[in-house]
Enzyme design. Structure first.
Site, PDB file in Angstrom:
ATOM      1  CG  HIS A  45       5.336   6.654 -50.625  1.00 39.93           C
ATOM      2  ND1 HIS A  45       5.599   5.506 -51.336  1.00 39.93           N
ATOM      3  CD2 HIS A  45       4.173   7.146 -51.116  1.00 39.93           C
ATOM      4  CE1 HIS A  45       4.646   5.325 -52.248  1.00 39.93           C
ATOM      5  NE2 HIS A  45       3.764   6.301 -52.123  1.00 39.93           N
ATOM      6  CB  THR A  46       7.073   7.934 -43.740  1.00 43.39           C
ATOM      7  OG1 THR A  46       5.744   7.578 -43.353  1.00 43.39           O
ATOM      8  CG2 THR A  46       7.073   9.360 -44.278  1.00 43.39           C
ATOM      9  CB  ALA A 132      -9.942   1.127 -53.031  1.00 41.30           C
ATOM     10  N   GLY A 133      -6.468   1.374 -52.599  1.00 39.53           N
ATOM     11  CA  GLY A 133      -5.499   1.980 -51.698  1.00 39.53           C
ATOM     12  C   GLY A 133      -5.864   1.848 -50.242  1.00 39.53           C
ATOM     13  CD  GLU A 169       1.863  -6.555 -49.766  1.00 38.26           C
ATOM     14  OE1 GLU A 169       1.332  -5.761 -50.528  1.00 38.26           O
ATOM     15  OE2 GLU A 169       1.253  -7.115 -48.849  1.00 38.26           O
ATOM     16  CG  ASP A 181      -0.456  -0.847 -46.059  1.00 36.29           C
ATOM     17  OD1 ASP A 181      -0.559   0.297 -45.575  1.00 36.29           O
ATOM     18  OD2 ASP A 181      -0.223  -1.061 -47.268  1.00 36.29           O
ATOM     19  CE1 TYR A 231       4.197   1.563 -51.967  1.00 43.14           C
ATOM     20  CE2 TYR A 231       6.013   0.019 -51.977  1.00 43.14           C
ATOM     21  CZ  TYR A 231       5.093   0.773 -51.291  1.00 43.14           C
ATOM     22  OH  TYR A 231       5.083   0.747 -49.927  1.00 43.14           O
TER      23      TYR A 231
END
Length: 399
Positions: A45-46, A132-133, A169, A181, A231
């Site tokens: 989350h950075t 699944a992350g 996204e 990602d 999120y």
């Protein structure tokens, strides 16, 4: 070993069996592109706070067997089910809520950025579990970008492709994620993690302690879905913290710009939730840099402590862990030979990443299989993964 479902020749024949246009084309006209998932070693989350992350592309991936066409249309079938999604490049339309949105959103973002793209027929296969992350959505975006751009798309800089995927996204699918990602999927380096500056997109490879230590993913069996999670709320909470801090220091544009002293000085200017979120991000950025130093020094004990601190912070300050993820970390850290364990990815379910001595992987597997179902009622999946190169075309079996 590559999953048999991903064999390029098999994918070509499967596309020819499902698509009439592909059936009439020689197999040599059907090209195959791959894009890997990723694990994030540390730095959670950075990325959407302009900070630092340390992901690695992994040997679980998405592949598209692609037949370029003169049509201004994209048609993609799922290898597993035969389900088909499609859209017109000149009238992509709004998101539908399905998997095809990640292809359509990438096409929309590429065209909006001025890139010339092409229509195609394709079949999609994957050994990368959804939810699944491990960034299956980013992998699909990066594979789709290359398929849309054609063989010369690899010449588009990794950072540009990653930004395109992030825009797809954020603005099309509706998840306010950062750029990590997509960058990891597009720009991974074999046998390495990468330390990525999410503001400048400068990066450098980080050698992993291979082969003595392995990257082991434990999927909790609790599926993560970002659109249905909190999120996007976390981004808003971080923005509240930035707005409060900027009243004292107008140079602050993101939590990347904040240190412990400034955060403490502005504590009373923000609400409690915003302060907790900011506290995690400021400390997590420092942990990424410290982890790089520890890996370079071979100080695996410190790596373990940094992973542990990250997980606790994500659980208590950022509130994105889950009972299942906590159980996996507890079980893993009780096993001799597990150097480090934490949740990886956004949280809200998904997976943990574990650094495990090669000769202790079986012990970890046995402990999880014995203890995890009793604690959660779920079955975990344990996968020993390789760090691999980023997305590219497969030609003669070579990426």
């Amino acid at each position: 070993m590559v999953d048999a479902r991903l064999d390029p020749d098999r994918l070509r024949e499967r596309l020819r069996s499902l698509d009439d246009l592909a059936a009439g084309a020689p197999p040599s006209d059907i090209e195959v592109v791959r894009a890997p998932g990723r694990v994030n070693l540390i730095g959670e989350h950075t990325d959407y706070n302009d900070g630092f992350v340390m992901p690695a592309a992994i040997g679980l991936e998405i592949r598209l067997a692609v037949l370029a066409t003169d049509e201004r249309r994209v048609v993609v079938s799922l290898e597993e089910t035969g389900e088909t999604g499609s859209f017109d490049l000149d009238a992509i339309g709004p998101a539908t809520g399905g998997w095809i949105d990640y292809v359509g959103g990438t096409a929309w973002a590429l065209q909006d950025a001025g890139y010339a793209i092409r229509g195609f027929r394709a079949i999609l296969a994957s050994d990368l579990p959804q939810g699944a992350g491990l960034s299956s959505s980013a992998a699909l975006e990066m594979a789709s970008a290359l398929a849309l751009l054609g063989p010369d798309g690899s010449a588009v800089p990794v950072g540009d492709r990653a930004r395109i995927g992030r825009r797809a996204e954020n603005a099309y699918v509706g998840v306010q994620s950062g750029v990590m990602d997509q960058f990891a999927s597009a720009g991974g380096v074999a046998d390495h993690a990468i330390l990525l500056d999410c503001r400048s997109l400068e990066f450098r490879p980080v050698a992993l302690p291979l082969p003595e230590v392995r990257l082991v993913v434990c999927h909790s069996g609790s599926r993560r879905r970002l659109e249905a999670s909190a999120y996007n709320d976390r981004l808003v909470e971080c923005q509240r913290a930035v707005a409060a801090i900027a009243q004292l220091d107008p140079s602050v544009r993101a939590l990347r710009d904040v240190d412990d002293e400034l955060l403490a000085a502005t504590r009373d200017r923000m609400d409690e939730v915003a302060f907790r979120r900011a506290s995690h991000v400021v400390a997590e950025n420092a942990r990424v840099v410290e982890t790089e130093r520890a890996l370079a020094a071979g100080d695996l004990a410190s790596v373990g402590k940094l992973f542990a601190a990250s997980h606790v912070s994500l659980r208590d300050l950022y509130e994105v862990s889950s009972p299942e993820l906590d159980a996996l970390v507890d079980i893993a850290t009780s096993v001799d030979g597990v150097i480090a364990a934490r949740l990886t990815g956004a949280g809200f379910g998904g997976s943990t990443i574990n650094l495990v001595r090669r000769d202790r992987i079986i012990a970890l597997r046995e402990a999880v299989e014995r203890d995890y179902p009793a604690r959660t009622g779920l079955q975990a999946t344990i996968v020993d993964v390789n760090a691999v190169d980023g997305a590219g075309w497969i030609r003669d079996g070579i990426t």
